[in-house]
Design an enzyme around this catalytic site. Structure first.
Site: not given
Ligand code: NAD
Length: 337
Positions: A142, A195, A221
């Site tokens: 992000c 970053h 952020h």
């Molecule tokens: P989250 O924790 O909200 O969601 C993750 C999902 O994956 C959950 O539904 C969980 O149940 C599932 N999960 C957990 N272990 C698993 C497994 N072994 N197999 C399949 N599913 C599994 O996480 P998020 O915030 O959505 O982040 C996901 C990705 O996106 C990460 O790489 C994160 O760095 C990236 N990201 C997050 C954000 C943010 O601010 N939330 C922003 C940009 C990118």
């Protein structure tokens, strides 16, 4: 038109938003989402008629006991999907990449993974074509998406000599009651932070350094950015450039948007799903050029700014639309951006 079939592995913060955005498009559709545990989010997927897949038959029993309908195991989803948007948290991506490879399907990973996992990272404005037809790509984080959205057009027009940003990071997402800090400010002591190199996964030529601090907020952020420009520009020139840049929205402190709180209110007032602000917000009255240096503030809605990028990345990898701006326009129109 045959729609691209999209599976979403991990129906959390990014996964559920991806599902909404994909189903808003007319050239792709969600064929299934996965959950590992029978949580409320799994019941919501049922309510939204999103076919729900689980790791294996044994876990399926727990879902059934909780009254949650299961369409099959993740292996069944691989047979239905052309591409998986992997929205799992860190540390499992390597294994999933192996599974997608074995199933002969494409995979998009998120910014929590390293660039080395895929060797290609994605931002629609800056490098749409690098993911064209690729089996694997990665959407930058992000914060990186935020920096690339404003710095790429600046560099194209005014040749950025160097950039320095301090990232004032939210401590956790709003639905996360476990993380902190709750009452402290925490600097990232590894300087420069990761970053800058992440921006370079999209713009390898850019001279950029970053520092970061974590603060007790969940909304957004905020970046303070200083850029040395290679060619002359006035404050007005820079504002005009961003006014015409997709997915960058200028706001004014003078009109009452003084903080991330009002930005989130604006997103809700605009009727955005989940109150999301997909654009990077730049304060127009906080942009200033002094000599050859540009100073500005920008805010990043971490839960949603990457979502339109994911949609465009699907189009590039699945070769649906060759023209980056046509894809971006289509995505933005469908998402109400
Ligand atoms: P989250 O924790 O909200 O969601 C993750 C999902 O994956 C959950 O539904 C969980 O149940 C599932 N999960 C957990 N272990 C698993 C497994 N072994 N197999 C399949 N599913 C599994 O996480 P998020 O915030 O959505 O982040 C996901 C990705 O996106 C990460 O790489 C994160 O760095 C990236 N990201 C997050 C954000 C943010 O601010 N939330 C922003 C940009 C990118």
């Amino acid at each position: 038109m045959k729609k691209v079939k999209v599976g979403i592995n991990g129906y959390g913060t990014i996964g559920k938003r991806t599902a909404t955005a994909v189903n808003q498009q007319d050239d792709m559709e969600v064929v299934g989402v996965t959950k590992t545990r029978p949580t409320y989010e799994a019941s919501v997927a049922n309510k939204l008629n999103l076919p729900l897949y689980v790791p294996d038959e044994e876990v399926a029993g727990d879902f059934k006991k909780a009254g949650i309908k299961v369409a099959g195991t993740i292996k069944d989803l691989y047979k239905k999907a052309d591409i998986i948007v992997d929205c799992t948290p860190g540390e499992v991506a390597e294994e999933y990449k192996r599974q997608y490879e074995e199933a002969g399907i494409k995979g998009i990973f998120q910014g929590g993974e390293d660039h080395s996992l895929t060797g290609i990272s994605f931002n629609a404005s800056a490098n749409y074509k690098e993911s064209w037809g690729a089996q694997f790509s990665r959407i930058v984080s992000c914060n990186t998406t935020g920096l690339v959205r404003t710095l790429y057009p600046l560099d194209k027009k005014y040749k950025v000599q160097s950039a320095f940003a301090t990232l004032i990071r939210r401590s956790a997402d709003p639905n996360d009651s476990k993380k902190g800090p709750v009452n402290a400010i925490e600097p990232s002591l590894k300087i420069p932070t990761h970053h800058g190199p992440d921006v370079q996964s999209i713009m390898p030529w850019l001279n950029i350094q970053t520092m970061a601090v974590k603060v007790p907020t969940t909304l957004m952020h905020l970046h303070t950015v200083m850029v040395k420009l290679g060619t002359e520009a006035s404050t007005e020139d820079i504002i005009d450039l961003w006014k015409n840049t997709p997915r960058v929205r200028l706001v004014k402190g003078k009109s009452g948007i003084k903080s991330s709180a009002q930005i989130m209110e604006l997103a809700k007032d605009l009727g955005r799903p989940r109150g999301d602000m997909y654009e990077i917000i730049v304060w127009e009255d906080g942009v200033k050029v002094v000599g050859d240096t540009l100073y500005f503030y920008q805010a990043v809605h971490q839960e949603s700014d990457v979502i339109p990028e994911i949609v465009d990345c699907i189009r590039s990898m699945c070769k649906i639309e060759e023209d980056p701006s046509a894809s971006m326009k289509k995505t933005d129109m469908a998402m109400g951006i």
